[in-house]
Design a protein around this motif. Structure first.
Motif, short mmCIF file in Angstrom:
data_model
loop_
_atom_site.label_atom_id
_atom_site.label_comp_id
_atom_site.label_asym_id
_atom_site.label_seq_id
_atom_site.Cartn_x
_atom_site.Cartn_y
_atom_site.Cartn_z
N LEU A 48 0.83 -1.20 0.00
CA LEU A 48 0.00 0.00 0.00
C LEU A 48 0.86 1.25 0.00
CD1 LEU A 48 -2.78 1.34 0.17
CD2 LEU A 48 -2.67 1.09 2.66
N LYS A 49 1.93 1.23 0.79
CA LYS A 49 2.84 2.37 0.83
C LYS A 49 3.49 2.61 -0.53
CE LYS A 49 5.16 5.57 3.13
NZ LYS A 49 6.11 6.01 2.09
N ALA A 50 3.89 1.49 -1.20
CA ALA A 50 4.50 1.61 -2.52
C ALA A 50 3.51 2.18 -3.53
CB ALA A 50 5.02 0.25 -2.99
N VAL A 51 2.25 1.72 -3.45
CA VAL A 51 1.22 2.22 -4.36
C VAL A 51 0.97 3.71 -4.11
CG1 VAL A 51 -1.23 2.07 -4.96
CG2 VAL A 51 0.11 -0.02 -4.68
N GLU A 52 0.90 4.11 -2.83
CA GLU A 52 0.69 5.52 -2.51
C GLU A 52 1.85 6.37 -3.00
OE1 GLU A 52 0.14 5.48 1.68
OE2 GLU A 52 -2.02 5.00 1.59
N ASP A 53 3.09 5.87 -2.84
CA ASP A 53 4.25 6.62 -3.31
C ASP A 53 4.21 6.76 -4.84
OD1 ASP A 53 5.10 6.82 -0.72
OD2 ASP A 53 6.52 5.16 -0.85
N ALA A 54 3.84 5.66 -5.52
CA ALA A 54 3.76 5.71 -6.99
C ALA A 54 2.68 6.69 -7.44
CB ALA A 54 3.50 4.31 -7.55
#
Length: 240
Positions: free
Chosen positions: A63-69
């Motif tokens: 989720l953190k990676a998706v939010e960063d992307a």
């Protein structure tokens, strides 16, 4: 008598002891089984909890990676929109107007026809102000309408026996086929001997500039007082 009673008591105690031994043995087995089941259940539950924690951590990391992307994409879109706005603003400042585009198209056509860039440059440099121009008296031209099957008398104007001017517009009026709306669109057609015809469509007054046989003609069409006619003002200028 007392011996028999002693034997019976002894046998009874033995049976009780055996029964108690069986009960205790069964209880021990049950206790061992329960403990083993508890231990296994605890270990399984602990493993499942650990697996759940790991899965939750992976989900949070994803989720953190998706939010960063998503944040990076948003910033990239904002930057792209800003660049597009800057490019649009610069284009509005440097884009050629209609006259410059027409001039560019004309230069391309002349180059394609075989004229050299040097010759065109010389002609452009020679077209300086003031010009040697001679205005001609204003003349009237009858506007041709599609309802008229043939060109009416007065529907053709000749300039110096080398330039022909006609005008056409949709018919409006009383059925004579010779009336048009002065506020509507009019088609101006220019014909020069040995040169491709040119057409200009627009609302009066109409202006057109052409070159022919060492000079240039400035033609202006405007609405006339007479119904179905236009006034044609011409000016011939010699190239310097």
């Amino acid at each position: 008598m007392s011996r028999r009673r002693s034997r019976r008591n002894e046998e009874q105690r033995r049976r009780i002891l055996i029964f108690l031994g069986k009960v205790l043995g069964a209880a021990g087995i049950v206790a061992v089984t329960a403990y083993y089941a508890y231990e296994v259940g605890y270990r399984v539950s602990e493993g499942e909890v650990q697996t759940s924690k790991e899965a939750l951590q992976k989900a949070q990391d994803h989720l953190k990676a998706v939010e960063d992307a998503a944040e990076a994409d948003h910033l990239a879109q904002v930057q792209a929109n800003r660049q597009l706005s800057d490019l649009a603003s610069r284009y509005e400042q440097i884009k050629p107007n209609d006259e410059l585009r027409d001039l560019t198209d004309l230069l391309r056509a002349k180059l394609a026809a075989g004229l050299t860039a040097r010759r065109l440059s010389l002609v452009i440099k020679s077209a300086e102000m003031p010009r040697n121009c001679q205005p001609s008296p204003s003349r009237r031209l009858l506007v041709h309408t599609p309802s008229a099957k043939t060109m009416p008398a007065g529907g053709l104007l000749r300039l110096d026996d080398q330039v022909s001017v006609t005008a056409e517009a949709p018919f409006v009026g009383d059925g004579r086929g010779m009336s048009f709306d002065p506020a509507g669109a009019v088609k101006l057609r220019i014909s020069v001997e040995g040169v491709r015809d040119a057409e200009v469509v627009g609302v009066l007054p109409l202006d057109y500039l052409l070159s022919a046989k060492g000079g240039e003609y400035h033609i202006t069409l405007s609405a006339a007082n007479s119904k179905g006619w236009v006034d044609v003002a011409t000016e011939r200028c010699a190239f310097r």
